[in-house]
Design a protein around this motif. Structure first.
Motif, PDB file in Angstrom:
ATOM      1  N   ILE A 285       9.682   3.568   2.227  1.00  0.00           N
ATOM      2  CA  ILE A 285      11.019   3.744   1.659  1.00  0.00           C
ATOM      3  C   ILE A 285      11.973   2.741   2.301  1.00  0.00           C
ATOM      4  O   ILE A 285      12.784   2.121   1.616  1.00  0.00           O
ATOM      5  CB  ILE A 285      11.504   5.199   1.841  1.00  0.00           C
ATOM      6  CG1 ILE A 285      10.649   6.148   0.991  1.00  0.00           C
ATOM      7  CG2 ILE A 285      12.986   5.340   1.479  1.00  0.00           C
ATOM      8  CD1 ILE A 285      10.894   7.623   1.241  1.00  0.00           C
ATOM      9  N   LEU A 286      11.873   2.580   3.608  1.00  0.00           N
ATOM     10  CA  LEU A 286      12.707   1.593   4.307  1.00  0.00           C
ATOM     11  C   LEU A 286      12.284   0.169   3.962  1.00  0.00           C
ATOM     12  O   LEU A 286      13.116  -0.692   3.693  1.00  0.00           O
ATOM     13  CB  LEU A 286      12.604   1.789   5.823  1.00  0.00           C
ATOM     14  CG  LEU A 286      13.228   3.030   6.415  1.00  0.00           C
ATOM     15  CD1 LEU A 286      12.925   3.110   7.903  1.00  0.00           C
ATOM     16  CD2 LEU A 286      14.717   3.062   6.169  1.00  0.00           C
ATOM     17  N   GLY A 287      10.983  -0.070   3.993  1.00  0.00           N
ATOM     18  CA  GLY A 287      10.465  -1.415   3.750  1.00  0.00           C
ATOM     19  C   GLY A 287      10.823  -1.958   2.382  1.00  0.00           C
ATOM     20  O   GLY A 287      11.025  -3.165   2.216  1.00  0.00           O
TER      21      GLY A 287
ATOM     22  N   THR B 210       0.804  -1.226   0.000  1.00  0.00           N
ATOM     23  CA  THR B 210       0.000   0.000   0.000  1.00  0.00           C
ATOM     24  C   THR B 210       0.831   1.267   0.000  1.00  0.00           C
ATOM     25  O   THR B 210       0.294   2.356   0.063  1.00  0.00           O
ATOM     26  CB  THR B 210      -0.916   0.022   1.245  1.00  0.00           C
ATOM     27  OG1 THR B 210      -0.096  -0.040   2.418  1.00  0.00           O
ATOM     28  CG2 THR B 210      -1.891  -1.135   1.227  1.00  0.00           C
ATOM     29  N   GLY B 211       2.150   1.141  -0.072  1.00  0.00           N
ATOM     30  CA  GLY B 211       3.040   2.277   0.118  1.00  0.00           C
ATOM     31  C   GLY B 211       3.138   3.277  -1.006  1.00  0.00           C
ATOM     32  O   GLY B 211       3.644   4.370  -0.814  1.00  0.00           O
ATOM     33  N   GLY B 212       2.703   2.941  -2.199  1.00  0.00           N
ATOM     34  CA  GLY B 212       2.715   3.889  -3.300  1.00  0.00           C
ATOM     35  C   GLY B 212       4.077   4.485  -3.576  1.00  0.00           C
ATOM     36  O   GLY B 212       5.045   3.777  -3.816  1.00  0.00           O
ATOM     37  N   GLU B 213       4.134   5.793  -3.502  1.00  0.00           N
ATOM     38  CA  GLU B 213       5.350   6.533  -3.852  1.00  0.00           C
ATOM     39  C   GLU B 213       6.552   6.065  -3.051  1.00  0.00           C
ATOM     40  O   GLU B 213       7.645   5.905  -3.590  1.00  0.00           O
ATOM     41  CB  GLU B 213       5.093   8.034  -3.638  1.00  0.00           C
ATOM     42  CG  GLU B 213       6.274   8.915  -3.943  1.00  0.00           C
ATOM     43  CD  GLU B 213       7.062   9.292  -2.702  1.00  0.00           C
ATOM     44  OE1 GLU B 213       8.282   9.526  -2.840  1.00  0.00           O
ATOM     45  OE2 GLU B 213       6.486   9.335  -1.614  1.00  0.00           O
ATOM     46  N   GLY B 214       6.383   5.831  -1.769  1.00  0.00           N
ATOM     47  CA  GLY B 214       7.505   5.410  -0.933  1.00  0.00           C
ATOM     48  C   GLY B 214       8.078   4.070  -1.347  1.00  0.00           C
ATOM     49  O   GLY B 214       9.295   3.877  -1.329  1.00  0.00           O
ATOM     50  N   ALA B 215       7.222   3.128  -1.711  1.00  0.00           N
ATOM     51  CA  ALA B 215       7.696   1.808  -2.145  1.00  0.00           C
ATOM     52  C   ALA B 215       8.491   1.924  -3.436  1.00  0.00           C
ATOM     53  O   ALA B 215       9.535   1.285  -3.593  1.00  0.00           O
ATOM     54  CB  ALA B 215       6.527   0.844  -2.314  1.00  0.00           C
ATOM     55  N   ILE B 216       8.024   2.755  -4.351  1.00  0.00           N
ATOM     56  CA  ILE B 216       8.746   2.953  -5.616  1.00  0.00           C
ATOM     57  C   ILE B 216      10.076   3.643  -5.344  1.00  0.00           C
ATOM     58  O   ILE B 216      11.134   3.204  -5.803  1.00  0.00           O
ATOM     59  CB  ILE B 216       7.900   3.790  -6.605  1.00  0.00           C
ATOM     60  CG1 ILE B 216       6.585   3.090  -6.942  1.00  0.00           C
ATOM     61  CG2 ILE B 216       8.703   4.122  -7.858  1.00  0.00           C
ATOM     62  CD1 ILE B 216       6.711   1.805  -7.689  1.00  0.00           C
ATOM     63  N   THR B 217      10.034   4.729  -4.594  1.00  0.00           N
ATOM     64  CA  THR B 217      11.250   5.484  -4.296  1.00  0.00           C
ATOM     65  C   THR B 217      12.272   4.614  -3.569  1.00  0.00           C
ATOM     66  O   THR B 217      13.455   4.591  -3.924  1.00  0.00           O
ATOM     67  CB  THR B 217      10.913   6.724  -3.444  1.00  0.00           C
ATOM     68  OG1 THR B 217       9.994   7.531  -4.181  1.00  0.00           O
ATOM     69  CG2 THR B 217      12.143   7.533  -3.112  1.00  0.00           C
ATOM     70  N   GLY B 218      11.830   3.896  -2.550  1.00  0.00           N
ATOM     71  CA  GLY B 218      12.738   3.032  -1.806  1.00  0.00           C
ATOM     72  C   GLY B 218      13.343   1.943  -2.663  1.00  0.00           C
ATOM     73  O   GLY B 218      14.529   1.612  -2.528  1.00  0.00           O
ATOM     74  N   THR B 219      12.564   1.393  -3.571  1.00  0.00           N
ATOM     75  CA  THR B 219      13.064   0.348  -4.466  1.00  0.00           C
ATOM     76  C   THR B 219      14.121   0.910  -5.402  1.00  0.00           C
ATOM     77  O   THR B 219      15.166   0.288  -5.623  1.00  0.00           O
ATOM     78  CB  THR B 219      11.904  -0.291  -5.257  1.00  0.00           C
ATOM     79  OG1 THR B 219      10.943  -0.810  -4.334  1.00  0.00           O
ATOM     80  CG2 THR B 219      12.389  -1.412  -6.156  1.00  0.00           C
TER      81      THR B 219
END
Length: 171
Positions: free
Chosen positions: A95-97, A21-30
């Motif tokens: 971002i961390l996850g 469900t992280g959206g932008e953070g998941a993309i950025t962190g990846t």
């Protein structure tokens, strides 16, 4: 859910790291994780050093993002800095996850006997796969038809491939 006194209690998060469900953070962190793998794999001597480089890079980027979201929330929405900081922590945890899956892939690859370079390429491939999946899911959730979903997935894959090209250029 309600407490014993009848007050509302929020449901526990089923996705505590925001990987779904992280959206932008998941993309950025990846992407940040992929860039750290791409650069670090050619400049470190051990898996532990590469893991430290990845975690360190992602953590510094996350802290910068927490700071930016905190300031933005305070400036734009006039939130008290402590409330803005709490919001920023929740908002940016993906971002961390996002670094967990590529790190696990790297470690499992090394434990399975792959050389550092090979394990790094496999972990980088995992980040490309994640970016592709996240982008496809965004197309699904955004109501795109099949061709739109595929185009969205291709855009995510292209971003990951750009990072892979960075790895090739740096090594």
């Amino acid at each position: 859910m309600t407490t014993h006194d009848g007050s509302a209690q929020s449901e526990p998060r089923r996705d505590p790291l925001g990987l779904v469900t992280g959206g932008e953070g998941a993309i950025t962190g990846t992407v940040v994780c992929a860039a750290a793998i791409a650069y670090g794999a050619g400049h470190v001597k051990s898996t532990a050093e590469l893991c430290f480089a990845i975690v360190g890079t992602v953590a510094v980027y996350w802290l910068a993002h927490v700071h930016a979201v905190t300031l933005g929330s305070s400036l734009t929405h006039r939130h008290h800095p402590i409330a803005a900081f709490r919001h920023a922590l929740v908002e940016t945890v993906p971002i961390l996850g996002a670094s967990i899956v590529p790190l696990l892939v790297l470690i499992v690859g090394r434990l399975a006997g792959a050389e550092m370079r090979t394990a790094a390429w496999i972990a980088l491939g995992a980040t490309i796969a994640l970016l592709t999946i996240y982008s496809y899911l965004a197309g699904v959730r955004g109501g795109l038809d099949t061709s739109g979903r595929i185009a969205s997935a291709a855009a995510g894959a292209a971003l990951g491939i750009l990072v892979a090209l960075l790895k090739v250029a740096l090594h």
